[in-house]
Design a protein around this motif. Structure first.
Motif, PDB file in Angstrom:
ATOM      1  N   ASP A 185       0.848  -1.186   0.000  1.00  0.00           N
ATOM      2  CA  ASP A 185       0.000   0.000   0.000  1.00  0.00           C
ATOM      3  C   ASP A 185       0.893   1.249   0.000  1.00  0.00           C
ATOM      4  N   GLY A 243       8.273  -3.309  11.491  1.00  0.00           N
ATOM      5  CA  GLY A 243       6.892  -3.356  11.001  1.00  0.00           C
ATOM      6  C   GLY A 243       6.510  -2.210  10.083  1.00  0.00           C
ATOM      7  N   THR A 272      11.156  -4.441   4.687  1.00  0.00           N
ATOM      8  CA  THR A 272      11.423  -5.693   3.976  1.00  0.00           C
ATOM      9  C   THR A 272      10.462  -5.860   2.797  1.00  0.00           C
ATOM     10  N   HIS A 273       9.175  -5.572   3.050  1.00  0.00           N
ATOM     11  CA  HIS A 273       8.186  -5.688   1.974  1.00  0.00           C
ATOM     12  C   HIS A 273       8.564  -4.779   0.801  1.00  0.00           C
TER      13      HIS A 273
HETATM   14  P1  ADP Z   1       9.872  -4.310   8.519  1.00  0.00           P
HETATM   15  O1  ADP Z   1      10.784  -5.032   7.591  1.00  0.00           O
HETATM   16  O2  ADP Z   1      10.014  -2.819   8.425  1.00  0.00           O
HETATM   17  O3  ADP Z   1       9.957  -4.792   9.926  1.00  0.00           O
HETATM   18  P2  ADP Z   1       7.825  -5.645   6.992  1.00  0.00           P
HETATM   19  O4  ADP Z   1       8.145  -5.232   5.613  1.00  0.00           O
HETATM   20  O5  ADP Z   1       8.201  -7.025   7.396  1.00  0.00           O
HETATM   21  O6  ADP Z   1       8.375  -4.596   8.052  1.00  0.00           O
HETATM   22  O7  ADP Z   1       6.254  -5.428   7.221  1.00  0.00           O
HETATM   23  C1  ADP Z   1       5.539  -6.048   8.277  1.00  0.00           C
HETATM   24  C2  ADP Z   1       4.240  -6.656   7.751  1.00  0.00           C
HETATM   25  O8  ADP Z   1       3.375  -5.616   7.339  1.00  0.00           O
HETATM   26  C3  ADP Z   1       4.444  -7.537   6.548  1.00  0.00           C
HETATM   27  O9  ADP Z   1       3.504  -8.576   6.566  1.00  0.00           O
HETATM   28  C4  ADP Z   1       4.184  -6.598   5.367  1.00  0.00           C
HETATM   29  O10 ADP Z   1       3.716  -7.301   4.239  1.00  0.00           O
HETATM   30  C5  ADP Z   1       3.129  -5.661   5.939  1.00  0.00           C
HETATM   31  N1  ADP Z   1       3.248  -4.300   5.410  1.00  0.00           N
HETATM   32  C6  ADP Z   1       4.067  -3.316   5.860  1.00  0.00           C
HETATM   33  N2  ADP Z   1       3.891  -2.176   5.174  1.00  0.00           N
HETATM   34  C7  ADP Z   1       2.940  -2.435   4.257  1.00  0.00           C
HETATM   35  C8  ADP Z   1       2.302  -1.651   3.230  1.00  0.00           C
HETATM   36  N3  ADP Z   1       2.621  -0.352   3.031  1.00  0.00           N
HETATM   37  N4  ADP Z   1       1.360  -2.246   2.472  1.00  0.00           N
HETATM   38  C9  ADP Z   1       1.023  -3.538   2.681  1.00  0.00           C
HETATM   39  N5  ADP Z   1       1.568  -4.333   3.625  1.00  0.00           N
HETATM   40  C10 ADP Z   1       2.513  -3.785   4.406  1.00  0.00           C
END
Ligand code: ADP
Ligand code: MG
Length: 260
Positions: free
Chosen positions: A77, A111, A115-116
């Motif tokens: 998103d 969160g 990573t996403h």
């Molecule tokens: P980080 O690496 O910053 O700890 P992640 O990328 O693992 O965070 O995101 C945590 C969860 O939230 C994952 O399941 C990810 O798919 C979801 N998520 C985070 N940001 C978004 C976004 N902008 N749109 C959709 N899903 C998201």
């Protein structure tokens, strides 16, 4: 099937043209019913082969990349990002940064989607035909350390050169020994101006001494990374936390597992 047709199939197999082999027969029927010229018939078959090749290559690159499944641009998103970061991301998905050997550095709280986001950019690169490798920082360091022990570090670094972009996920998340950090530094120095890296970290640069142990190495690592880079600061609320809260708002009967 006539002998001539069998021979044609055999030759197409030898020439590794599977889509033409599968479709020349059905397309001959189409060509007759649609009144295609010989040129059109040939062009249609060659188009199929090219599309099939692209598809097979993409599948192979995805398999090899170890990118987390489903974390694509389609499921990300973008509205959650600031307008400035959204613009940056839209440009990054075009892939020019990897051709220019630029880096992406994604910072932010756990969160926030680091990573996403880098994974989604990785998928976009693969769609454009570029090989990408995803690895946790810890896993990558172990791989390099093993190679160093086997006196094959150089060979391992060269192997990684085939990936136009290397995702190093969660740098600094686990405290590592000096020896572990040395191989990480060697990798970053090796890729500098040579191949892209995409790094995610919960730690801002100010705390990177925890990673590289001494100020000189820390400064040298940051200097190389930042020289050609796009920095994304995802200081957003945790997506996980927010979606859990939304879920609970819709289902108030579930017990609240989140303490703030
Ligand atoms: P980080 O690496 O910053 O700890 P992640 O990328 O693992 O965070 O995101 C945590 C969860 O939230 C994952 O399941 C990810 O798919 C979801 N998520 C985070 N940001 C978004 C976004 N902008 N749109 C959709 N899903 C998201
Ligand atoms: Mg992460």
């Amino acid at each position: 099937m006539s002998l001539k047709e069998q021979k044609l199939n055999l030759h197409l197999k030898r020439l590794r043209l599977p889509s033409i082999k599968e479709n020349w027969g059905s397309h001959a029927g189409l060509a007759t019913s649609e009144g295609w010229s010989y040129q059109r018939y040939l062009a249609e078959l060659v188009d199929l082969e090219i599309a099939g090749r692209h598809c097979r290559r993409t599948e192979r690159l995805i398999q090899e990349s170890r990118l987390p499944k489903g974390k694509t641009m389609e499921t990300f998103d973008l509205e959650r990002l600031s307008l400035k970061d959204r613009r940056k991301v839209e440009l990054l998905t075009e892939g020019l940064f990897a051709q220019n050997r630029d880096n992406i550095l994604a910072f932010g709280t756990p969160g926030s989607g680091k990573t996403h986001l880098v994974t989604a950019i990785g998928y976009e690169l693969i769609r454009q035909g570029s090989p990408v490798l995803f690895s946790s920082c810890v896993g990558l360091v172990q791989r390099l350390l093993q190679a160093k022990k086997d006196v094959k570090l150089n060979r391992e670094l060269k192997k990684l050169d085939k990936y136009e972009a290397l995702i190093i996920d969660d740098i600094g998340y686990v405290q590592q020994s000096r020896e572990e950090m040395e191989v990480l530094f060697t990798l970053l120095a090796h890729r500098y101006e040579n191949r892209s890296v995409m790094i995610t970290s919960n730690l801002p640069f100010g705390k990177w001494e925890k990673i590289f142990k001494d100020p000189m190495t820390t400064a040298a690592a940051i200097d190389r990374l930042v020289h050609h880079s796009v920095i994304l600061e995802l200081n957003l609320k945790s997506y996980r936390l927010e979606s859990a809260k939304n879920h609970m708002a819709k289902n108030p009967e579930t017990q609240n597992p989140i303490s703030e």
